[in-house]
Design a protein around this motif. Sequence first.
Motif, mmCIF file in Angstrom:
data_model
loop_
_atom_site.group_PDB
_atom_site.id
_atom_site.type_symbol
_atom_site.label_atom_id
_atom_site.label_comp_id
_atom_site.label_asym_id
_atom_site.label_seq_id
_atom_site.Cartn_x
_atom_site.Cartn_y
_atom_site.Cartn_z
ATOM 1 N N THR A 39 37.198 51.217 1.820
ATOM 2 C CA THR A 39 36.122 50.720 0.957
ATOM 3 C C THR A 39 36.399 49.282 0.537
ATOM 4 O O THR A 39 35.479 48.452 0.474
ATOM 5 N N TYR A 40 37.668 48.977 0.282
ATOM 6 C CA TYR A 40 38.048 47.593 -0.020
ATOM 7 C C TYR A 40 37.734 46.681 1.169
ATOM 8 O O TYR A 40 37.160 45.592 0.998
ATOM 9 N N VAL A 41 38.097 47.102 2.362
ATOM 10 C CA VAL A 41 37.811 46.309 3.563
ATOM 11 C C VAL A 41 36.305 46.119 3.718
ATOM 12 O O VAL A 41 35.820 45.026 4.045
ATOM 13 N N LEU A 42 35.557 47.179 3.478
ATOM 14 C CA LEU A 42 34.099 47.119 3.605
ATOM 15 C C LEU A 42 33.511 46.066 2.670
ATOM 16 O O LEU A 42 32.705 45.215 3.088
ATOM 17 N N PHE A 43 33.894 46.090 1.396
ATOM 18 C CA PHE A 43 33.365 45.132 0.429
ATOM 19 C C PHE A 43 33.833 43.706 0.740
ATOM 20 O O PHE A 43 33.104 42.736 0.510
ATOM 21 N N SER A 44 35.058 43.590 1.243
ATOM 22 C CA SER A 44 35.610 42.264 1.531
ATOM 23 C C SER A 44 34.956 41.635 2.760
ATOM 24 O O SER A 44 34.636 40.436 2.767
ATOM 25 N N GLN A 45 34.752 42.435 3.807
ATOM 26 C CA GLN A 45 34.198 41.905 5.052
ATOM 27 C C GLN A 45 32.676 41.848 5.061
ATOM 28 O O GLN A 45 32.082 41.051 5.801
ATOM 29 N N PHE A 46 32.051 42.683 4.241
ATOM 30 C CA PHE A 46 30.586 42.724 4.185
ATOM 31 C C PHE A 46 30.131 42.591 2.726
ATOM 32 O O PHE A 46 29.730 43.576 2.090
ATOM 33 N N PRO A 47 30.228 41.394 2.162
ATOM 34 C CA PRO A 47 29.886 41.196 0.745
ATOM 35 C C PRO A 47 28.462 41.597 0.400
ATOM 36 O O PRO A 47 28.167 41.892 -0.761
ATOM 37 N N ALA A 48 27.573 41.641 1.392
ATOM 38 C CA ALA A 48 26.199 42.064 1.110
ATOM 39 C C ALA A 48 26.158 43.517 0.645
ATOM 40 O O ALA A 48 25.286 43.892 -0.149
ATOM 41 N N ILE A 49 27.123 44.346 1.130
ATOM 42 C CA ILE A 49 27.166 45.747 0.703
ATOM 43 C C ILE A 49 27.625 45.832 -0.753
ATOM 44 O O ILE A 49 27.081 46.605 -1.548
ATOM 45 N N ALA A 50 28.631 45.015 -1.105
ATOM 46 C CA ALA A 50 29.062 44.963 -2.506
ATOM 47 C C ALA A 50 27.912 44.489 -3.390
ATOM 48 O O ALA A 50 27.716 45.008 -4.508
ATOM 49 N N LYS A 51 27.147 43.533 -2.896
ATOM 50 C CA LYS A 51 25.994 43.037 -3.658
ATOM 51 C C LYS A 51 24.968 44.145 -3.856
ATOM 52 O O LYS A 51 24.363 44.277 -4.938
ATOM 53 N N PHE A 52 24.768 44.963 -2.820
ATOM 54 C CA PHE A 52 23.839 46.097 -2.918
ATOM 55 C C PHE A 52 24.310 47.086 -3.989
ATOM 56 O O PHE A 52 23.504 47.577 -4.797
ATOM 57 N N VAL A 53 25.620 47.368 -4.003
ATOM 58 C CA VAL A 53 26.169 48.280 -5.014
ATOM 59 C C VAL A 53 25.947 47.712 -6.411
ATOM 60 O O VAL A 53 25.579 48.437 -7.344
ATOM 61 N N ARG A 54 26.142 46.416 -6.575
ATOM 62 C CA ARG A 54 25.932 45.792 -7.889
ATOM 63 C C ARG A 54 24.471 45.879 -8.324
ATOM 64 O O ARG A 54 24.183 46.006 -9.512
ATOM 65 N N ARG A 55 23.566 45.797 -7.348
ATOM 66 C CA ARG A 55 22.141 45.873 -7.683
ATOM 67 C C ARG A 55 21.751 47.303 -8.082
ATOM 68 O O ARG A 55 20.950 47.502 -8.991
ATOM 69 N N VAL A 56 22.322 48.268 -7.386
ATOM 70 C CA VAL A 56 22.006 49.675 -7.696
ATOM 71 C C VAL A 56 22.630 50.094 -9.023
ATOM 72 O O VAL A 56 21.981 50.706 -9.876
ATOM 73 N N TYR A 57 23.928 49.745 -9.209
ATOM 74 C CA TYR A 57 24.656 50.137 -10.419
ATOM 75 C C TYR A 57 24.813 48.903 -11.308
ATOM 76 O O TYR A 57 25.714 48.088 -11.113
ATOM 77 N N ARG A 58 23.947 48.794 -12.314
ATOM 78 C CA ARG A 58 23.957 47.593 -13.156
ATOM 79 C C ARG A 58 25.109 47.606 -14.154
ATOM 80 O O ARG A 58 25.564 46.554 -14.607
ATOM 81 N N TYR A 59 25.580 48.792 -14.514
ATOM 82 C CA TYR A 59 26.683 48.900 -15.474
ATOM 83 C C TYR A 59 27.750 49.825 -14.901
ATOM 84 O O TYR A 59 27.438 50.888 -14.369
#
Length: 641
Positions: A206-226
């Motif tokens: 999951t760390y590799v996923l967020f690091s290599q594909f920041p758009a996925i981390a951005k999606f998570v931030r948009r879905v989970y605001r807090y």
Amino acid sequence: MTTEAFTTAFGSLTLVQREAVLVGDGSVLVLAGPGSGKTQVLTCRIAKLLADSADESFKVLALTFTDKAAREMLTRVQTFVPGQEERTSVGTIHSFCAQVLRQHGIHLGLKPDFTIFSQDRDRQLLLEEGLQETARTEQEISTDHVRFLPIIDKLKVRLIDPASAAERLTKARLTEAALIARVYQIYEAQLRRENALDFNSLIFETYVLFSQFPAIAKFVRRVYRYWLLDEFQDTTDGQYRLIKAMAGESFKNVFVVADDDQIIYQWNGASFRQIQKFTTEFEPKVIQLTENWRCPPGIVEAANRLVAYNSQRTTSKMPLVSGKTELSLPAEDHIRLMPFDDDAAEVKGIAEDIAKRPTPDRSRVAVLARTRSLLEKICAGLVAKRVSAVILQRRNEFLTPQFRWLAAFLKQAIRPLDKRNLPLLVESFNRMTGQQVHSELVTARAESSGRSYLEEWIGLVVAATPAGPFAALLETARGIIGDLSGFRSLTEEMVDYAEHESLENSEALDLQEDLAAWKEISKDIGRHVGSTCTLDQFLQELELRSKEPTPPRDAVTLMTIHGAKGREFDFVYVVGLAEDTLPSFQAKKVGDASPEMEEERRNCFVAITRTKEQLILSWAAKYRGYIKQPSRFLREMGFVP
């Protein structure tokens, strides 16, 4: 829309607790001592965030470190804001990572139906297969190198990939660094070939996923605001880096609850440094909950005296204050000291003391120790006095052939060619039914017929099984081979069978425990994943959960101190308070001012603060024939000269 339950809970909060619940956007660090109401603060904050945004679609993410804590939080949220629980994701960090990888792991070559290997046995067999195959072309590789698996685990916890492993191991002056790195590479290749993950892979990938594909981390931030993180002091460096990668550079709505006096997983990577890094990198507002509502005043004072000897803690931290005013015992009975001549006398004395308590009170009793060995003796002493007692600890496997077979069959159904799972499937069914089918025969028949191991096995056992409950189970099981969506029919039949067996044989305690555990886990998975849960999702979640059931209502609970984290009991016995036990010999060996000794002190701090009514501290002058001094922690608390 909140309920009367929320209004009551919110109204009972102190001013500082209410401040934490109502704090606006931005990062927050809540330093919450034991018994300070952190769970109420967390759940009230989730409920308030949801109630104030009922017309919005964002979700709230709450991460815990145990399934029990997640269940408790979700239950309270459902009570406070019914109908809004769909907008929350409450679970362990590993469960959250599994969810992310199901949705996005394809970017790393992971299919959504990946298998999770939580058993060391499975992981060792997997690596042995890879080593055996590689040894055909690489002379330096041998199946003996499966011994490197613990080192590989440590590398993965630190988010060190195979390509970087040799350099890191060389810097750490480990011999065979290049060889270990190669074995690590083979192990990871085997996992990928099997579309599988181990427990540490969940965080790593999951760390590799967020690091290599920041758009996925951005999606998570948009879905989970807090985001809310419980027991933040227990995070490893790898878990902290995962959170940081998920947050990116600008996301700040991270609300963490921590207590640097309760870091007792240092051996697993937990460190005071994670709290320091969060303070530096997220620049949170710091709120301290100092009032302890759990323990009587004398215990709070002893805890303050004890932990003051540690240096690895927040310098501005204020001491705990007892907020408990309704006391059921006189002050002189809140703390009892029980010294003994030797460990046999301690075991006997503790068992006798608990046996004197009224039967209804025994479920309110806990016995805590630094290690399991002393607990086993005390448990045997209690059982000898006909006192119901159970040692609680995480259990990764079921105990009985019935539920071991059920889990093995479901795994084989989704992976029909899994040769490593086959012996467990065959042997557990043999034990359950008395049959003598051998896995070697199944393998040979499958290889000659071209059919799957599962098809060959079920053909053999159906022919050998007379009419009755097992034949009915097999008929349902056969149907699943062609339609995995019917797996719940088989689990329901096994539950019915186990319930009948339990009623017929009241002494089948292991079966009763496995039955209770299966029911609890199934219900929990249903709450977490939903009614559309597929078999691969069910098995992933099953691997992530402990197989221990809730203890019987009238039983005394025995636990290691590590296992007691986050729990509370009316009457707590902390046993084995002698030098070389608590603190451990290893901590003494590295020095009085060492991080290891500070962690031992925190162990003691955690143990005594589980208490709601009465604390009993015991130690012996001899253990296994060797003379031992009373624990230094007794002196630091002011109980012995």
